[in-house]
Design an enzyme around this catalytic site. Structure first.
Site, short mmCIF file in Angstrom:
data_model
loop_
_atom_site.label_atom_id
_atom_site.label_comp_id
_atom_site.label_asym_id
_atom_site.label_seq_id
_atom_site.Cartn_x
_atom_site.Cartn_y
_atom_site.Cartn_z
N SER A 170 0.84 -1.21 0.00
CA SER A 170 0.00 0.00 0.00
C SER A 170 0.88 1.26 0.00
O SER A 170 1.72 1.42 -0.88
CB SER A 170 -0.97 -0.06 1.19
OG SER A 170 -2.03 0.83 0.97
N ASP A 271 -9.74 -4.38 -5.17
CA ASP A 271 -9.03 -3.21 -4.66
C ASP A 271 -9.43 -2.00 -5.49
O ASP A 271 -9.21 -1.98 -6.70
CB ASP A 271 -7.52 -3.46 -4.74
CG ASP A 271 -6.71 -2.35 -4.09
OD1 ASP A 271 -7.30 -1.28 -3.79
OD2 ASP A 271 -5.50 -2.56 -3.87
N HIS A 301 -8.01 -5.23 -0.82
CA HIS A 301 -6.89 -4.42 -0.35
C HIS A 301 -6.48 -4.85 1.06
O HIS A 301 -7.29 -4.79 1.98
CB HIS A 301 -7.23 -2.93 -0.37
CG HIS A 301 -6.00 -2.07 -0.24
ND1 HIS A 301 -5.20 -1.76 -1.31
CD2 HIS A 301 -5.40 -1.51 0.85
CE1 HIS A 301 -4.18 -1.03 -0.90
NE2 HIS A 301 -4.27 -0.87 0.40
#
Ligand SMILES: *[C@@H]1O[C@H](CO)[C@@H](O)[C@H](O)[C@H]1NC(C)=O
Length: 330
Positions: A170, A271, A301
């Site tokens: 991320s 995601d 995610h």
């Protein structure tokens, strides 16, 4: 009758419940005035002390006490003779949350160190909004320089600095990219960065992509949340077309030096960031760089936080292959 495609993956209910709680905690810790309620978060963000258990020895190494810059070193104890690659890891959390000793991320690094195997260095970079761009990038780059030049206590002789990888999930994937750009312009003594491992890297822009619009209310990430994170990290008054966010966007010069290494990028079907990640891969390709994109249709995610998911084992195998391939090319 037409049915809309699902907007969330098929998950065991314990996992769904955990994601729900985590989303609730992170949302409650974010104040509408753009600050973070750190005392509240502290109650939920459990930390792990350095230890010598489950075949990985961990130690914390201080780089610069004036800004509390340190890293956690993960050394697998199962192999003592073979030279191992070095992975410099940046944890996720929107540039805002968690640290190198958060149980969640220390688990990821421990598993990577053991399964690959590799020496992992997890950077405790400064967090936004208290420290905005470029603090996290500078901290990351300074750790690279430190590892390259200081013969610090506890650094194992089996570490092969000629095979260094920058990795992150991320927001950490965004940091890994930008630190790789900085590293490409620097002369190291021993270190050679030969790959980037981007696990659902956090990129964006002013435009709304199809995946952002369709998946705007997923757990962990929503449009409102990603916008908030960017606002917390960007210089005050900047927008999401800043090149730190929109790497190959209208305001980026998109020139990557000859030393910019190969990348592997992991993308998940659920995601909201997946379209930006795909554009990132296309941008790298257009810039003439070697890039491998791996997509897991049923993942969401943050899937890499859950070793019980089959995608986690698949990811480890892909990373292993990538490391081998880039090492052989040296
Ligand atoms: C985690 O890191 C912070 C400093 O960044 C430190 O204050 C805390 O004691 C550490 N916790 C553990 C359990 O290592």
């Amino acid at each position: 009758m037409t049915r809309n495609p699902p907007t969330s993956p098929d998950l065991p209910c314990t996992l769904r419940f955990f994601l729900f709680i985590l989303t609730f905690v992170l949302n409650t810790a974010r104040r509408s005035n753009g600050t973070v309620n750190r005392p509240f978060l502290k109650v939920f963000d459990s930390k792990a002390s350095p230890s010598n258990k489950r075949d990985v020895k961990t130690t914390d190494v201080m780089v610069d006490p004036s800004r509390n810059l340190w890293f956690r070193l993960f050394v697998p104890t199962t192999t003592t003779t073979t030279k191992l690659p070095v992975i410099i890891y940046f944890h996720g959390g929107g540039f805002v949350f968690f640290s190198a000793n958060s149980t969640l991320f220390e688990g990821i690094c421990r598993r990577l160190a053991l399964k690959l195997p590799a020496i992992v260095i997890s950077v405790n970079y400064r967090l936004a909004p208290e420290y905005r761009y470029p603090s996290a990038f500078e901290d990351g780059f300074d750790v690279l320089k430190f590892v390259d030049t200081e013969n610090f206590e506890g650094f194992p002789s089996i570490a092969d600095l000629g095979r260094c990888f920058l990795a992150g999930d991320s927001a950490g994937g965004n940091i890994a990219h930008h630190v790789a750009v900085m590293a490409g312009e620097h002369e190291f003594l021993k270190m050679k960065v030969i790959g980037i491992i981007g696990i659902q890297p956090f990129f964006g822009g002013e435009e709304r992509t199809e995946s952002e619009t369709k998946l705007k209310n997923t757990l962990i990430l929503s449009l409102e949340i990603t916008d908030w994170y960017w606002k917390a990290f960007l210089p005050v008054g900047e927008d999401r077309d800043h090149p730190l966010v929109n790497v190959f966007g209208p305001r980026s010069d998109a020139v990557l030096g000859i030393n910019f290494p190969a990348s592997i990028v992991f993308v998940a079907g659920f995601d909201p960031l997946k379209d930006w990640q795909k554009r990132y891969c296309e941008g790298l390709k257009k810039a003439g760089k070697e890039v491998y994109m791996v997509e897991y249709p049923n993942a969401f995610h943050g899937f890499y936080c859950f070793p019980q998911l089959k995608e986690w084992s698949l990811l480890v195998e892909e990373v292993k292959d990538f490391i081998e391939k880039q090492s052989a090319a040296q």
